[in-house]
Design an enzyme around this catalytic site. Structure first.
Site, PDB file in Angstrom:
ATOM      1  N   SER A   1       1.617  -9.681  -1.147  1.00 42.32           N
ATOM      2  CA  SER A   1       1.308  -8.262  -0.981  1.00 42.32           C
ATOM      3  C   SER A   1       1.661  -7.692   0.386  1.00 42.32           C
ATOM      4  O   SER A   1       1.896  -6.496   0.515  1.00 42.32           O
ATOM      5  CB  SER A   1      -0.175  -8.016  -1.280  1.00 42.32           C
ATOM      6  OG  SER A   1      -0.988  -8.879  -0.515  1.00 42.32           O
TER       7      SER A   1
ATOM      8  N   GLU B   1     -10.347   7.391   4.063  1.00 46.93           N
ATOM      9  CA  GLU B   1     -11.080   6.526   4.968  1.00 46.93           C
ATOM     10  C   GLU B   1     -10.252   5.260   5.156  1.00 46.93           C
ATOM     11  O   GLU B   1      -9.355   4.966   4.366  1.00 46.93           O
ATOM     12  CB  GLU B   1     -12.442   6.152   4.383  1.00 46.93           C
ATOM     13  CG  GLU B   1     -12.426   5.019   3.354  1.00 46.93           C
ATOM     14  CD  GLU B   1     -11.691   5.328   2.064  1.00 46.93           C
ATOM     15  OE1 GLU B   1     -11.585   6.525   1.708  1.00 46.93           O
ATOM     16  OE2 GLU B   1     -11.210   4.381   1.427  1.00 46.93           O
TER      17      GLU B   1
ATOM     18  N   LYS C   1       0.810  -1.233   0.000  1.00 44.34           N
ATOM     19  CA  LYS C   1       0.000   0.000   0.000  1.00 44.34           C
ATOM     20  C   LYS C   1       0.837   1.274   0.000  1.00 44.34           C
ATOM     21  O   LYS C   1       0.426   2.288  -0.541  1.00 44.34           O
ATOM     22  CB  LYS C   1      -0.958   0.004   1.190  1.00 44.34           C
ATOM     23  CG  LYS C   1      -2.166  -0.900   0.976  1.00 44.34           C
ATOM     24  CD  LYS C   1      -3.249  -0.623   2.002  1.00 44.34           C
ATOM     25  CE  LYS C   1      -4.495  -1.432   1.718  1.00 44.34           C
ATOM     26  NZ  LYS C   1      -4.300  -2.870   2.015  1.00 44.34           N
TER      27      LYS C   1
HETATM   28  C1  PLP Z   1      -5.155  -3.899   1.555  1.00 42.36           C
HETATM   29  C2  PLP Z   1      -4.448  -5.148   1.241  1.00 42.36           C
HETATM   30  C3  PLP Z   1      -4.799  -5.949   0.137  1.00 42.36           C
HETATM   31  C4  PLP Z   1      -5.994  -5.657  -0.726  1.00 42.36           C
HETATM   32  O1  PLP Z   1      -5.948  -4.488  -1.462  1.00 42.36           O
HETATM   33  P1  PLP Z   1      -5.751  -4.466  -3.036  1.00 42.36           P
HETATM   34  O2  PLP Z   1      -6.043  -3.080  -3.403  1.00 42.36           O
HETATM   35  O3  PLP Z   1      -6.712  -5.460  -3.628  1.00 42.36           O
HETATM   36  O4  PLP Z   1      -4.360  -4.868  -3.309  1.00 42.36           O
HETATM   37  C5  PLP Z   1      -4.031  -7.056  -0.152  1.00 42.36           C
HETATM   38  N1  PLP Z   1      -2.981  -7.402   0.616  1.00 42.36           N
HETATM   39  C6  PLP Z   1      -2.607  -6.672   1.684  1.00 42.36           C
HETATM   40  C7  PLP Z   1      -1.433  -7.106   2.480  1.00 42.36           C
HETATM   41  C8  PLP Z   1      -3.320  -5.524   2.037  1.00 42.36           C
HETATM   42  O5  PLP Z   1      -2.949  -4.803   3.113  1.00 42.36           O
END
Ligand code: PLP
Length: 405
Positions: free
Chosen positions: A388, A123, A101
């Protein structure tokens, strides 16, 4: 490469179009005041963000502050436990603050600074976006207002503490169900009152144009790095790439590096407890076309046509729609969207922890679970998964609800 009449050689120039549409998805469905604000951000994006100075500064921040490039790890023990297919992970869990993010938050906050804005507004539901934006705001010395439902504030105490330590102002939203939807409404309302001094920073490839495009572009660093690193490591492209999809930002970032390649692309949504409405958040799989939060996409609706209640074990994935670009890529068939349920997710969470020494975020565990499933049926080849984020935030929850396995 041309696929279903879409020319991927010029894709990033053509999509979205100047009105913010990917095919019929996207657009700017907000009132006139916010339309003016979106136009200002769009114009600033095209002039400032393409400037050499902005690009050089963002590149420096990515290296010196975020710790980029993040590596790719060959998950050898996990792969061997499943068969011959080799699984690799792009390590966004090693990005500063523990998830992808920050890639778009740093871009959005840098844009705010160049635009002369004093404040960023957003938000947050589970608090991950709020923490990432608070991090960026602290770095640039911007004020930061994070709107959060009272119910979520109670549930997400550690993230609320992080935001406050980072100097953000956490604004409690108490009306309605006091969760994410009300927080979005309150943040938009505040923004339309003070947009001259601040910008709204959306947390995924969602919302009115230019956000789906801008957030994708800021996240594309993931896919661009990953393609080069994977080629260096293996001498070839992966056969398949996989990412989890909530709003779709980490997926959009990874996919951006490979859309024009002969690579199979998979976006994975949360099936939660099962296919009944209310038990999952698989909007692309089960949803229909509709407009919410300022854009046209595929969404899950209740009887009245309003956004339906959704559920997932991963709080970062429980949103009743997905970004318009994903709706488009599904429609033309370039990306296949599929689902993974809670149980498969927790299994992958433990497998990756035990076999590789990496505790993944529950969101990312959805993508890992899908790669594991594919590895068993593919026979041979390679899969690149976007990891992610890291799972520190999820450990207490997993132990409380699933125990140590
Ligand atoms: C917020 C989050 C997501 C989901 O958000 P996307 O916009 O779909 O990428 C995925 N993995 C993690 C670790 C997150 O914090």
């Amino acid at each position: 490469m041309v696929f279903n009449n879409v020319d991927f050689d010029t894709y990033f120039k053509d999509y979205p179009n100047k009105d913010g549409f990917f095919g019929k998805y996207g657009g700017v469905y907000v009132d006139d005041k916010l339309k003016a604000a979106m136009k200002e951000i769009t114009e600033a994006y095209f002039s400032i963000c393409q400037s050499r100075k902005f690009i050089a500064e963002l590149r420096r921040i990515r290296t010196e502050f975020q710790g980029r490039p993040t590596p790719i790890t060959h998950l050898e023990r996990l792969s061997n436990s499943l068969g011959n297919v080799q699984i690799y992970a792009k390590r966004e869990d090693l990005n500063h603050s523990g998830a992808h993010k920050l890639n778009h938050c740093m871009g959005e906050a840098l844009l705010a600074k160049y635009m002369g804005k004093k404040k960023v507004i957003a938000e947050t539901g589970a608090g991950q976006h709020g923490v990432a934006l608070a991090t960026a705001a602290a770095y640039f010395g911007l004020e930061c207002d994070i709107y959060m439902g009272a119910v979520d504030i109670k549930k997400q105490a550690p993230n609320v503490a992080r935001m406050k330590i980072l100097g953000a102002n956490v604004v409690e939203v108490t009306h309605g169900l006091a969760t994410l939807k009300e927080a979005v409404d309150a943040a938009f309302e505040a923004y339309s009152k003070e947009y001259e001094n601040c910008i709204y920073c959306i947390g995924s490839v969602l919302g009115p144009h230019p956000f789906p495009m801008m957030v994708r572009d800021f996240q594309s660093v993931v896919g661009i790095e990953a393609r080069e690193q994977f080629m260096d490591m293996t001498g070839h492209l992966p056969d398949a790439i996989v990412a989890c999809v909530g709003g779709g930002s980490n997926a959009a970032g990874l996919f951006a590096g490979f859309l024009n390649d002969p690579v199979d692309i998979y976006g994975i949504e949360p099936l939660g407890r099962g296919p009944k409405l209310g038990d999952h958040a698989a909007s692309l799989k089960f949803g229909t076309e509709g407009i919410m939060h300022g854009f046209n996409s595929i969404m899950l609706k209740d009887k009245n046509g309003d956004p339906a209640p959704v559920y997932s074990v991963a709080s970062g994935l429980d949103y009743p729609s997905s970004g318009p670009e994903h709706a488009f890529l599904q429609e033309i068939g370039r990306v296949k969207y599929d689902v993974i349920d809670d149980e498969e997710t927790i299994d992958a969470f433990y497998k990756l922890s035990r076999l590789e020494g990496i505790i993944p975020a529950i969101e990312s565990s959805h993508a890992v679970a899908y790669a594991m499933k594919m590895a068993k049926t593919m026979g041979h080849g390679s899969i690149l998964v976007n990891l992610s984020g890291r799972g520190d935030k999820d450990m207490d929850y997993v132990i409380e609800h699933y125990g140590i396995r």
